[in-house]
Design an enzyme around this catalytic site. Structure first.
Site, mmCIF file in Angstrom:
data_model
loop_
_atom_site.group_PDB
_atom_site.id
_atom_site.type_symbol
_atom_site.label_atom_id
_atom_site.label_comp_id
_atom_site.label_asym_id
_atom_site.label_seq_id
_atom_site.Cartn_x
_atom_site.Cartn_y
_atom_site.Cartn_z
ATOM 1 C CE LYS A 33 42.394 51.199 46.925
ATOM 2 N NZ LYS A 33 43.212 51.385 45.702
ATOM 3 N NE ARG B 258 37.414 48.823 43.203
ATOM 4 C CZ ARG B 258 38.383 48.345 43.969
ATOM 5 N NH1 ARG B 258 38.139 47.977 45.202
ATOM 6 N NH2 ARG B 258 39.602 48.250 43.503
ATOM 7 N NE ARG C 294 49.829 45.158 43.972
ATOM 8 C CZ ARG C 294 48.646 45.753 43.978
ATOM 9 N NH1 ARG C 294 48.270 46.430 45.026
ATOM 10 N NH2 ARG C 294 47.863 45.674 42.928
ATOM 11 N NE ARG D 201 46.039 42.288 43.358
ATOM 12 C CZ ARG D 201 45.455 43.418 43.756
ATOM 13 N NH1 ARG D 201 45.712 43.895 44.962
ATOM 14 N NH2 ARG D 201 44.621 44.055 42.984
ATOM 15 N NE ARG E 203 43.563 46.411 39.360
ATOM 16 C CZ ARG E 203 44.800 46.140 39.763
ATOM 17 N NH1 ARG E 203 45.624 45.446 38.995
ATOM 18 N NH2 ARG E 203 45.208 46.572 40.935
HETATM 19 P P1 AP5 Z 1 49.141 48.967 47.456
HETATM 20 O O1 AP5 Z 1 49.096 49.469 48.844
HETATM 21 O O2 AP5 Z 1 49.073 47.488 47.242
HETATM 22 O O3 AP5 Z 1 48.062 49.718 46.537
HETATM 23 P P2 AP5 Z 1 46.467 49.669 46.577
HETATM 24 O O4 AP5 Z 1 45.971 51.063 46.483
HETATM 25 O O5 AP5 Z 1 45.987 48.842 47.727
HETATM 26 O O6 AP5 Z 1 46.248 48.978 45.182
HETATM 27 P P3 AP5 Z 1 45.324 47.759 44.728
HETATM 28 O O7 AP5 Z 1 45.827 47.360 43.353
HETATM 29 O O8 AP5 Z 1 45.275 46.654 45.749
HETATM 30 O O9 AP5 Z 1 43.980 48.411 44.609
HETATM 31 P P4 AP5 Z 1 42.825 47.959 43.793
HETATM 32 O O10 AP5 Z 1 41.817 48.906 44.241
HETATM 33 O O11 AP5 Z 1 43.047 47.869 42.316
HETATM 34 O O12 AP5 Z 1 42.679 46.404 44.198
HETATM 35 P P5 AP5 Z 1 41.693 45.630 45.178
HETATM 36 O O13 AP5 Z 1 42.436 44.525 45.787
HETATM 37 O O14 AP5 Z 1 40.957 46.583 46.062
HETATM 38 O O15 AP5 Z 1 50.494 49.554 46.796
HETATM 39 C C1 AP5 Z 1 50.865 49.238 45.482
HETATM 40 C C2 AP5 Z 1 52.394 49.189 45.400
HETATM 41 O O16 AP5 Z 1 52.926 50.501 45.605
HETATM 42 C C3 AP5 Z 1 53.063 48.295 46.448
HETATM 43 O O17 AP5 Z 1 54.096 47.608 45.815
HETATM 44 C C4 AP5 Z 1 53.599 49.264 47.513
HETATM 45 O O18 AP5 Z 1 54.805 48.812 48.063
HETATM 46 C C5 AP5 Z 1 53.823 50.548 46.716
HETATM 47 N N1 AP5 Z 1 53.493 51.764 47.467
HETATM 48 C C6 AP5 Z 1 52.357 51.965 48.191
HETATM 49 N N2 AP5 Z 1 52.336 53.214 48.721
HETATM 50 C C7 AP5 Z 1 53.477 53.823 48.295
HETATM 51 C C8 AP5 Z 1 54.029 55.132 48.492
HETATM 52 N N3 AP5 Z 1 53.400 56.065 49.233
HETATM 53 N N4 AP5 Z 1 55.226 55.428 47.916
HETATM 54 C C9 AP5 Z 1 55.874 54.475 47.154
HETATM 55 N N5 AP5 Z 1 55.400 53.211 46.936
HETATM 56 C C10 AP5 Z 1 54.206 52.891 47.498
HETATM 57 O O19 AP5 Z 1 40.613 45.066 44.151
HETATM 58 C C11 AP5 Z 1 40.961 44.049 43.231
HETATM 59 C C12 AP5 Z 1 39.731 43.628 42.442
HETATM 60 O O20 AP5 Z 1 38.713 43.106 43.344
HETATM 61 C C13 AP5 Z 1 39.003 44.733 41.667
HETATM 62 O O21 AP5 Z 1 39.609 44.983 40.409
HETATM 63 C C14 AP5 Z 1 37.595 44.115 41.528
HETATM 64 O O22 AP5 Z 1 37.571 43.117 40.560
HETATM 65 C C15 AP5 Z 1 37.406 43.463 42.898
HETATM 66 N N6 AP5 Z 1 36.804 44.381 43.885
HETATM 67 C C16 AP5 Z 1 37.368 44.793 45.053
HETATM 68 N N7 AP5 Z 1 36.550 45.657 45.710
HETATM 69 C C17 AP5 Z 1 35.443 45.774 44.931
HETATM 70 C C18 AP5 Z 1 34.249 46.538 45.058
HETATM 71 N N8 AP5 Z 1 34.033 47.343 46.117
HETATM 72 N N9 AP5 Z 1 33.322 46.447 44.079
HETATM 73 C C19 AP5 Z 1 33.515 45.634 43.011
HETATM 74 N N10 AP5 Z 1 34.631 44.897 42.819
HETATM 75 C C20 AP5 Z 1 35.593 44.962 43.775
#
Ligand code: AP5
Length: 217
Positions: free
Chosen positions: A15, A90, A129, A162, A173
């Protein structure tokens, strides 16, 4: 062109990577709740102090805190020309709050892009990552290396791993994703807003496919 966009998918589906490219190409405002929480933690704000334990353990931050954060962010003028919501909603409570909010500010959600990815690949991506400390741009130690090791291509900031990118937090997660977030796919399918993409095809191809889809509307 569709402009008010929700990005969905499990942790590591891509994402943030997709959003970083789309915001450059389409000049949309990127709203990542994860990045906003991490910024608040870095600055030791009251929100950051409250959110830290949830993020570190992989648990979801309570709905009322998260909704208030997004409500304030979406009402700003830089969202008028379109936004990418990354990591929100979410839970069903968040999705319903977003419907209400979008109506109030007259910026309806136009599409929900879901990135499909299998679990082994998610684990591979998350464990390799690295993220820019300044701008949040994501990299991978094998498949998406920066030009200079340890340095962000976009802003020159330092790259780090991270705190929640470890096996234990990832299990939590993924469980929250399955229990609370995945059911939202049906919610948006029923509204006719859901569009699925296979994220296993690689970063460049998925970017092209999404751009083609958004511009065809
Ligand atoms: P990346 O693009 O970083 O993946 P992502 O989907 O953004 O993964 P996240 O881990 O950031 O998502 P998340 O939902 O767990 O975390 P968030 O920060 O939202 O890609 C990952 C890796 O893969 C990279 O190394 C990239 O290079 C590679 N890659 C990407 N696409 C690729 C492809 N097509 N092919 C090959 N390689 C690829 O949330 C973190 C925390 O915040 C949550 O756990 C929670 O505690 C809190 N939080 C955030 N939002 C909320 C909410 N709405 N409600 C409650 N708590 C929340």
């Amino acid at each position: 062109m569709l402009k008010n966009i929700v990005l969905m998918g499990p942790p590591g589906a891509g994402k943030g990577t997709l959003a970083t490219r789309l915001r450059e190409e389409l000049k949309l405002t990127h709203i990542s709740t994860g990045d906003m929480f991490r910024e608040a933690i870095k600055n030791e704000t009251p929100l950051g102090k409250e959110a830290k334990a949830y993020l570190d353990s992989g648990n979801l931050v309570p709905d009322e805190l998260t909704i208030a954060l997004v409500k304030e962010r979406l009402s700003r003028s830089d969202c008028e020309n379109g936004f990418l919501l990354d990591g929100f909603p979410r839970t069903l409570v968040q999705a319903e709050a977003l419907d209400k909010l979008a109506k109030e500010i007259n910026r309806p959600i136009e599409t929900v892009i879901n990135l499909d990815c299998d679990q082994n690949e998610l684990i591979r991506r998350i464990s390799g990552r690295r993220v820019c400390k300044n701008c949040g741009a994501p990299y991978h130690v094998d498949t998406m290396k920066p030009k200079v090791e340890g340095v962000c291509d976009v802003c020159g900031g330092p790259l780090y791993q991270r705190a929640d990118d470890n096996e234990e937090a990832l299990k939590v997660r993924l469980q929250h994703y399955v229990n609370s977030t995945k059911p939202l796919l049906d919610y948006y399918r029923d509204k006719g807003l859901l569009k699925n993409f296979d994220s296993l095809v690689g970063i460049a191809r998925i970017f092209d496919e999404v751009i083609n889809f958004l511009s065809s509307k």
